[in-house]
Design a protein around this motif. Structure first.
Motif, mmCIF file in Angstrom:
data_model
loop_
_atom_site.group_PDB
_atom_site.id
_atom_site.type_symbol
_atom_site.label_atom_id
_atom_site.label_comp_id
_atom_site.label_asym_id
_atom_site.label_seq_id
_atom_site.Cartn_x
_atom_site.Cartn_y
_atom_site.Cartn_z
ATOM 1 N N ASP A 237 0.833 -1.205 0.000
ATOM 2 C CA ASP A 237 0.000 0.000 0.000
ATOM 3 C C ASP A 237 0.870 1.258 0.000
ATOM 4 N N THR A 256 1.675 1.516 -8.290
ATOM 5 C CA THR A 256 0.836 2.707 -8.068
ATOM 6 C C THR A 256 0.963 3.229 -6.643
ATOM 7 N N ALA A 257 1.728 2.549 -5.804
ATOM 8 C CA ALA A 257 1.832 2.921 -4.394
ATOM 9 C C ALA A 257 2.677 4.174 -4.214
ATOM 10 N N PRO A 258 2.400 4.982 -3.185
ATOM 11 C CA PRO A 258 3.302 6.094 -2.867
ATOM 12 C C PRO A 258 4.667 5.560 -2.449
ATOM 13 N N GLN A 283 7.096 11.765 -8.297
ATOM 14 C CA GLN A 283 7.110 10.305 -8.267
ATOM 15 C C GLN A 283 7.492 9.736 -6.900
ATOM 16 N N PRO A 293 -0.326 9.856 2.139
ATOM 17 C CA PRO A 293 -0.335 9.328 0.774
ATOM 18 C C PRO A 293 -0.342 10.467 -0.240
ATOM 19 N N PHE A 294 0.078 10.160 -1.440
ATOM 20 C CA PHE A 294 0.021 11.143 -2.520
ATOM 21 C C PHE A 294 -0.209 10.388 -3.828
ATOM 22 N N PRO A 295 -0.941 10.998 -4.750
ATOM 23 C CA PRO A 295 -1.218 10.306 -6.007
ATOM 24 C C PRO A 295 -0.014 10.324 -6.931
ATOM 25 N N ARG A 296 0.174 9.243 -7.647
ATOM 26 C CA ARG A 296 1.223 9.184 -8.658
ATOM 27 C C ARG A 296 0.867 8.095 -9.663
ATOM 28 N N ALA A 297 1.279 8.291 -10.902
ATOM 29 C CA ALA A 297 1.062 7.292 -11.945
ATOM 30 C C ALA A 297 2.285 6.387 -12.024
#
Length: 315
Positions: A237, A256-258, A283, A293-297
């Motif tokens: 996660d 996809t995890a931080p 990234q 958490p933070f979004p990232r591709a």
């Protein structure tokens, strides 16, 4: 993959170096031939011209097309020692794609794939990337998730802790390893961890002790049985990686995890630039920012390089 393939991959004995051209070749989706390289004592020299002198006699003897097959149309390589070998093949008509700084003969390569953290000089054949190419594909992560499905029983959030060590030291400071384990245990529901050769046995023991109060799994360097590394990435996660390993950081970014970067001590400017480039791109973040958490591709630079090769008609 195929003995008579027109794409050859020069595979350095160091796994992280070999993974870079292999990752690109696999993403091309066409047959390729892997040539394991074994180095003799002359490989230490900075050869300024194309030559096979750095290879062992057995490797030199095997560096030829199978009977009835032509020389390769494309050669993928990585690392300084493979440069004169790639250039030797280039003189036989191959297009050359090289990962990492090549040193002598840079203009002979059709594409130079160099991490931004290496601060490469602008050039017409340069393709800067974040981190390094690798073999951690979405398909491999999916396979690992199925193969290591037992990790789903661990409490969430599951934090993958990937531990290396100082680049040129005898092992991580055990006190630093204990502090890292305690920091991660403080925000994880469970920890799924792996230690590397550079971690060292004393630091690995300290890391294990620091995780004793929380559900966890720890894979020690040299443990028997299958390596759960890809499974840890697939089920994480969040991921915490020590900042000494370009390979582990780059592979973590395939998920996809931080991703959070921890300092193992003893790092120089090159690794600092790597961390800064990943943070600037959104990234990764430094461990001080965890656990927010933070979004990232997902990042797949090997696929981007493969696309550039196809666009040029080399594969």
């Amino acid at each position: 993959m195929t003995e008579g393939a027109g794409i050859w991959v020069l595979a350095d004995p160091r796994a992280g170096t070999a993974a870079q051209p292999l990752g690109i070749a696999e993403r091309l989706g066409v047959p390729f031939r892997t040539l394991p390289l074994a180095w003799g004592p002359l490989a230490r020299l900075p050869w300024p011209w194309p030559t096979l002198a750095g290879l062992t006699a057995d490797t030199r003897a095997g560096l030829a097309p199978p009977p009835g097959s032509p020389w390769p149309r494309l050669v993928l390589s990585a690392g300084r020692r493979s440069v004169p070998v790639a250039r030797w093949l280039g003189r036989r008509g191959a297009c050359l794609v090289h990962c990492m700084r090549p040193g002598a003969g840079a203009a002979e390569f059709g594409l130079l794939v160099v991490g931004r953290h290496d601060d490469p000089a602008p050039a017409a054949n340069l393709m800067p990337i974040l981190g390094a190419c690798h073999r951690m594909t979405p398909a491999r992560l999916a396979e690992a998730r199925a193969a290591w499905s037992a990790l789903a029983d661990l409490p969430a959030p599951r934090v993958a802790l990937l531990v290396g060590g100082p680049v040129r030291a005898e092992g991580m400071d055990p006190a630093l390893a204990a502090a890292l384990g305690a920091r991660v245990a403080g925000f994880a529901g469970s920890v799924i961890a792996t230690a590397s050769r550079r971690t060292g046995a004393p630091a690995t023991a300290s890391l294990s002790a620091s995780l004793a109060g929380i559900p966890h799994r720890l894979h020690r360097w040299g443990d028997p049985g299958p390596n759960p590394y890809a499974g840890l990435l697939a089920w994480a996660d969040a991921i915490v990686v020590t900042g000494d390993s370009v390979s582990m950081l780059s592979e973590a970014l395939a998920t996809t995890a931080p991703v959070f970067i921890a300092d193992p001590g003893g790092l120089g400017p090159r690794h600092r630039r790597l961390h800064a480039s990943l943070v600037a791109a959104g990234q990764a973040r430094m461990l001080d920012a965890a656990p927010a958490p933070f979004p990232r591709a997902p990042l797949d630079e090997a696929a981007r390089v493969a696309a550039a090769i196809r666009e040029r008609g080399w594969a």
